[in-house]
Design a protein around this motif. Structure first.
Motif, mmCIF file in Angstrom:
data_model
loop_
_atom_site.group_PDB
_atom_site.id
_atom_site.type_symbol
_atom_site.label_atom_id
_atom_site.label_comp_id
_atom_site.label_asym_id
_atom_site.label_seq_id
_atom_site.Cartn_x
_atom_site.Cartn_y
_atom_site.Cartn_z
ATOM 1 N N ALA A 1 0.825 -1.210 0.000
ATOM 2 C CA ALA A 1 0.000 0.000 0.000
ATOM 3 C C ALA A 1 0.858 1.258 0.000
ATOM 4 C CB ALA A 1 -0.911 -0.003 1.225
ATOM 5 N N TYR B 1 0.529 5.771 -0.334
ATOM 6 C CA TYR B 1 -0.385 6.892 -0.135
ATOM 7 C C TYR B 1 0.305 8.207 -0.492
ATOM 8 C CZ TYR B 1 -2.513 3.431 3.035
ATOM 9 O OH TYR B 1 -3.070 2.305 3.579
ATOM 10 N N TYR C 1 -0.277 12.282 0.652
ATOM 11 C CA TYR C 1 -0.974 13.248 1.491
ATOM 12 C C TYR C 1 -0.470 14.651 1.172
ATOM 13 C CZ TYR C 1 -2.734 9.488 4.468
ATOM 14 O OH TYR C 1 -3.379 8.375 4.943
ATOM 15 N N GLN D 1 -0.112 18.435 3.014
ATOM 16 C CA GLN D 1 -0.121 19.075 4.324
ATOM 17 C C GLN D 1 -0.031 20.582 4.162
ATOM 18 O OE1 GLN D 1 3.055 17.964 7.115
ATOM 19 N NE2 GLN D 1 1.607 18.209 8.810
ATOM 20 N N LEU E 1 -3.073 16.306 7.715
ATOM 21 C CA LEU E 1 -2.715 15.529 6.531
ATOM 22 C C LEU E 1 -3.992 15.157 5.791
ATOM 23 C CD1 LEU E 1 -0.179 13.149 8.289
ATOM 24 C CD2 LEU E 1 0.379 15.065 6.814
ATOM 25 N N LEU F 1 3.476 14.631 1.189
ATOM 26 C CA LEU F 1 4.078 13.485 1.865
ATOM 27 C C LEU F 1 3.606 12.183 1.236
ATOM 28 C CD1 LEU F 1 3.698 14.681 5.536
ATOM 29 C CD2 LEU F 1 5.858 13.939 4.527
ATOM 30 N N ARG G 1 2.672 1.246 3.528
ATOM 31 C CA ARG G 1 2.295 0.344 4.628
ATOM 32 C C ARG G 1 2.363 -1.089 4.124
ATOM 33 N NH1 ARG G 1 -2.603 -1.786 6.562
ATOM 34 N NH2 ARG G 1 -3.884 -0.712 5.031
ATOM 35 N N GLY G 2 2.795 -1.975 4.980
ATOM 36 C CA GLY G 2 2.851 -3.379 4.621
ATOM 37 C C GLY G 2 1.455 -3.945 4.396
ATOM 38 N N GLU H 1 1.432 0.307 10.777
ATOM 39 C CA GLU H 1 2.217 1.539 10.769
ATOM 40 C C GLU H 1 2.424 2.078 9.357
ATOM 41 O OE1 GLU H 1 6.048 1.089 12.535
ATOM 42 O OE2 GLU H 1 6.650 3.164 12.158
ATOM 43 N N LEU H 2 2.275 3.378 9.217
ATOM 44 C CA LEU H 2 2.611 4.076 7.985
ATOM 45 C C LEU H 2 4.045 4.581 8.079
ATOM 46 C CD1 LEU H 2 -0.357 6.430 6.968
ATOM 47 C CD2 LEU H 2 0.459 4.416 5.770
ATOM 48 N N PHE I 1 6.668 7.188 6.322
ATOM 49 C CA PHE I 1 6.619 8.384 5.491
ATOM 50 C C PHE I 1 7.967 8.698 4.864
ATOM 51 C CE2 PHE I 1 2.464 10.289 6.173
ATOM 52 C CZ PHE I 1 2.018 9.644 7.316
ATOM 53 N N GLY I 2 7.891 9.319 3.667
ATOM 54 C CA GLY I 2 9.075 9.930 3.093
ATOM 55 C C GLY I 2 9.331 11.280 3.753
ATOM 56 N N GLU I 3 10.400 11.952 3.338
ATOM 57 C CA GLU I 3 10.754 13.230 3.951
ATOM 58 C C GLU I 3 9.947 14.398 3.393
ATOM 59 O OE1 GLU I 3 15.261 12.655 5.606
ATOM 60 O OE2 GLU I 3 15.013 13.567 3.625
ATOM 61 N N TYR J 1 -7.529 -0.328 14.860
ATOM 62 C CA TYR J 1 -6.111 0.022 15.002
ATOM 63 C C TYR J 1 -6.024 1.515 15.267
ATOM 64 C CZ TYR J 1 -1.191 0.643 13.815
ATOM 65 O OH TYR J 1 0.136 0.965 13.842
ATOM 66 N N TYR K 1 0.977 9.520 15.749
ATOM 67 C CA TYR K 1 2.193 9.909 15.056
ATOM 68 C C TYR K 1 2.678 11.245 15.597
ATOM 69 C CZ TYR K 1 1.177 6.295 11.611
ATOM 70 O OH TYR K 1 0.934 5.083 10.992
ATOM 71 N N ARG L 1 9.342 14.390 8.915
ATOM 72 C CA ARG L 1 8.234 13.509 8.538
ATOM 73 C C ARG L 1 7.513 12.998 9.780
ATOM 74 N NH1 ARG L 1 11.769 8.748 5.978
ATOM 75 N NH2 ARG L 1 13.469 10.239 6.143
ATOM 76 N N LEU M 1 5.514 7.092 13.717
ATOM 77 C CA LEU M 1 4.689 6.412 14.718
ATOM 78 C C LEU M 1 5.393 6.413 16.062
ATOM 79 C CD1 LEU M 1 2.120 4.531 15.080
ATOM 80 C CD2 LEU M 1 3.756 2.638 14.939
ATOM 81 N N ALA N 1 -5.603 -1.418 1.407
ATOM 82 C CA ALA N 1 -5.185 -0.048 1.716
ATOM 83 C C ALA N 1 -6.417 0.811 1.844
ATOM 84 C CB ALA N 1 -4.269 0.490 0.615
ATOM 85 N N PHE O 1 -6.419 11.140 8.759
ATOM 86 C CA PHE O 1 -5.728 11.665 9.923
ATOM 87 C C PHE O 1 -6.556 12.755 10.585
ATOM 88 C CE2 PHE O 1 -1.297 10.134 10.071
ATOM 89 C CZ PHE O 1 -1.291 9.335 8.940
#
Lengths: 115, 115
Positions: free
Chosen positions: A31, A33, A35, A37, A43, A90, A94-95, A103-104, A106-108, B32, B36, B43, B46, B100, B105
């Motif tokens: 998965a 995503y 977002y 911001q 988000l 952003l 997710r696995g 848990e998500l 995130f990239g920078e 769940y 964060y 970034r 969690l 997904a 958020f």
């Protein structure tokens, strides 16, 4: 190093131009995503994808497009139809099945400024 | 989709005091419940999560409590320190181990630790 890489970190664009933001992950996550911001807005979900060649619109998809041709990659195009594109973007992943956490990661982020 | 609200939007506490942030959600199927932390210019990451079969989880100075009946969960930070200053987000959803969902958020809580 495993993780999510976004590029570019900073991007300036003239009005009327399309721009593509890159997002690559080597976490073997299903998965992904995108977002947006804005200050004080939290988000907001633009698009998300469960598997290759499949994606769904989020809450604010208008003026954006995505593709998922490879599991590792989920690029976002900000089109000229997006009325207020200046924002911090952003990417996250997710696995999927078999993952023991929701848990998500995130990239920078990519900061887009329209001049 | 999930309707998520966080309160307060800004919280200022004296260093050493405790802070509590609340997240309410609308989808009773959610199972769940993560929190964060996003430091300025970085970034989101969690910091703690809880599944619906558990009422409370603690990790050193932070804890999360869940009230499924009332559909809210809270982040508790004790003995606050300057490095706790950040924006905190909740993102409850139905985690099934795959797929997904359009993860929503909360708008975030800006926690300010006063020296």
């Amino acid at each position: 190093d495993g993780g999510i890489t976004q590029s570019p970190k900073y991007l300036f664009r003239k009005e009327g131009q399309n721009v593509t933001l890159s997002c690559e992950q080597n976490l073997n996550h299903d998965a992904m995503y995108w977002y947006r911001q804005d200050p004080g807005q939290g988000l907001r979900l633009i698009y998300y994808s469960q598997i290759v060649n499949d994606f769904q619109k989020g809450d604010i998809a208008e003026g954006y497009s995505v593709s998922r041709e490879k599991k590792e990659s989920f690029p976002l195009t900000v089109t000229s139809a997006q009325k207020n594109p200046t924002a911090f973007y952003l990417c996250a992943s997710r696995g999927g099945a078999g993952a023991n956490t929701g848990e998500l990661f995130f990239g920078e982020g990519s900061r887009l400024t329209v001049l | 989709g999930e309707n998520v609200e966080q309160h307060p939007s800004t919280l200022s506490v004296q260093e050493g005091d405790s802070a509590v942030i609340k997240c309410t959600y609308s989808d009773s199927a959610s199972n769940y419940f993560p929190w964060y932390k996003q430091e300025l210019g970085k970034r989101p990451q969690l910091i703690i999560d809880i599944r619906s079969n558990v009422g409370e989880k603690k990790d050193q100075r932070i804890a999360v409590t869940l009230n499924k009946t009332a559909k809210h969960f809270s982040l508790h930070i004790t003995e606050t320190q300057p490095e706790d200053s950040a924006v905190y987000f909740c993102a409850p959803f139905l985690y099934s181990g795959g797929g997904a969902d359009g993860l929503t958020f909360g708008k975030g809580t800006h926690l300010i630790i006063q020296p």
